[in-house]
Write an enzyme that holds these catalytic residues in place. Structure first.
Site, mmCIF file in Angstrom:
data_model
loop_
_atom_site.group_PDB
_atom_site.id
_atom_site.type_symbol
_atom_site.label_atom_id
_atom_site.label_comp_id
_atom_site.label_asym_id
_atom_site.label_seq_id
_atom_site.Cartn_x
_atom_site.Cartn_y
_atom_site.Cartn_z
ATOM 1 N N LYS A 114 -18.015 -11.475 9.038
ATOM 2 C CA LYS A 114 -17.446 -10.506 8.080
ATOM 3 C C LYS A 114 -17.361 -11.161 6.698
ATOM 4 C CE LYS A 114 -13.355 -7.659 7.202
ATOM 5 N NZ LYS A 114 -12.404 -6.716 7.807
ATOM 6 N N ARG A 142 0.838 -1.207 0.000
ATOM 7 C CA ARG A 142 0.000 0.000 0.000
ATOM 8 C C ARG A 142 0.876 1.262 0.000
ATOM 9 N NH1 ARG A 142 -3.467 -3.467 -0.556
ATOM 10 N NH2 ARG A 142 -4.968 -4.202 0.998
ATOM 11 N N GLU A 196 -14.358 -14.323 9.381
ATOM 12 C CA GLU A 196 -14.277 -13.727 8.043
ATOM 13 C C GLU A 196 -14.000 -14.776 6.972
ATOM 14 O OE1 GLU A 196 -11.259 -10.693 7.464
ATOM 15 O OE2 GLU A 196 -11.927 -10.297 5.428
HETATM 16 P P1 13P Z 1 -10.758 -4.716 2.606
HETATM 17 O O1 13P Z 1 -11.954 -3.936 3.052
HETATM 18 O O2 13P Z 1 -9.674 -3.852 1.993
HETATM 19 O O3 13P Z 1 -11.114 -5.912 1.782
HETATM 20 O O4 13P Z 1 -10.050 -5.253 3.910
HETATM 21 C C1 13P Z 1 -10.839 -5.834 4.880
HETATM 22 C C2 13P Z 1 -10.106 -6.909 5.545
HETATM 23 O O5 13P Z 1 -9.948 -6.888 6.735
HETATM 24 C C3 13P Z 1 -9.626 -8.025 4.735
HETATM 25 O O6 13P Z 1 -9.261 -9.081 5.544
#
Ligand code: 13P
Length: 336
Positions: A217, A31, A175
């Site tokens: 998530k 980034r 997630e």
């Molecule tokens: P992004 O919203 O950039 O996809 O990142 C969220 C995240 O925590 C990915 O693991």
């Protein structure tokens, strides 16, 4: 109401969402490289501290996910980073997986690692102030993927992780991310994401997870990045709601989406419509990394000493996302 449920609601309620600032040093370096800022511990801290001390934190951010390096750093104001976050009213969280590695037996897919020694690491993170955690399972999508093996092994890892986190008094973010890469249709994304989420809850239930004390998530239901069948945001919102209604047990208090490579505006607009049409009891909010930080990072990179200016950019983005959790966002507000 359990303590874990209270923490989850504190993070997700009142038009707030999560700032995912848990990029590993490798990802954060990518980034920073993209905006020509050297990636070192000082610069990584400076950018993150700039966001964590922005005015918008108080109203729009209920939780911040940190990376191991950051949770151990001391802010300019001599506070620990979890202390700095707590003073804004947000809950400090921590990414505890150690990354996705090649899955033996299906080498084009990945399995997330980090279970060994996790119980001990969680105790340390709790002492440092963390009250929630994140673990990301990642799934390829195509005709043959995710394989049965990937579905099973990632769900199993997410459940074992969740059990250890709840045992330690913290809320696990579960997630399971179905990637956007590919030429698949939104319908295919719906089908595969449904299989993924379904399998996750099957394992979470086997592992006796208190579902009132987790945050899911997921990805939104989108066509693949190279699909020639683009669909309107309206449709994305409806398919996403269908997937969640059919596969997430009603005990789960809330859903915080990842942005996954959508632009800031796409991620905001889609969340806004999801909330406009939301006929479930789930809180639907954001846990965005890129979609909360991209503009701020770009602005900051031009003059890394311009703290106030960077915070203004971040506050605007967080405000737009917060409005989207209430279905009150509109494109005109972006330019006001
Ligand atoms: P992004 O919203 O950039 O996809 O990142 C969220 C995240 O925590 C990915 O693991």
């Amino acid at each position: 109401m359990s303590e874990l449920n209270k923490i989850a609601l504190k993070i997700l309620s009142s038009g707030k969402g999560i700032l995912a600032a848990d990029e590993s040093n490798g990802t954060m370096t990518k980034r920073l490289d993209s905006v020509n800022v050297p990636s070192n511990p000082e610069n990584r801290l400076l950018f993150r501290e700039t966001l964590f001390s922005a005015n918008g934190m108080k109203d729009f951010i209920g939780g911040v996910i940190l990376y191991d390096e950051t949770i151990n750093q001391i802010s300019n104001s001599k506070k620990t980073i979890p202390e700095l976050i707590s003073t804004t009213g947000a809950v400090p969280g921590i990414k505890v997986d150690t990354g996705a590695k090649v899955l033996a037996g299906s080498t084009e897919e990945k399995i997330t690692e980090g279970l060994d020694g996790l119980r001990e690491r969680l105790k340390l993170y709790y002492k440092l102030g963390a009250r929630f955690t994140k673990w990301r399972g990642v799934y390829n999508i195509s005709d043959k993927y995710p394989s049965k093996l990937s579905l099973h092994s990632n769900a199993h890892a997410l459940a074992r992780y969740s059990a250890l986190v709840q045992e330690c008094g913290m809320v696990p973010i579960v997630e399971p991310e179905v990637l956007m890469d590919g030429s698949h249709s939104a319908e295919a994304c719906l089908k595969k994401t449904s299989e993924v989420i379904n399998k996750c809850f099957e394992e979470l239930i086997i592992h006796k997870i208190d579902l009132t004390g987790i945050i899911l998530k997921p990805n939104m239901i989108l066509p693949g990045t190279t699909s020639n069948k683009k669909i309107p945001s309206d449709e994305i919102a409806k398919l996403t709601l269908k997937c969640l209604k059919e596969n997430v047990p009603s005990d789960v208090p809330g859903i915080a989406f990842l942005s996954g490579g959508q632009t800031e505006i796409e991620a905001t607009e889609n969340l806004n419509l999801i909330n406009k049409y939301n006929d479930t009891n789930f809180i639907m909010t954001y846990s965005y990394g890129r979609a909360l930080q991209q503009s701020a990072l770009k602005f900051w990179s031009k003059d890394i000493k311009n703290i106030k200016g960077t915070q203004k950019v971040f506050d605007h983005r967080a405000n737009m996302c917060s409005l989207a959790t209430q279905g009150k966002w509109s494109a005109e507000l972006e330019t006001k």
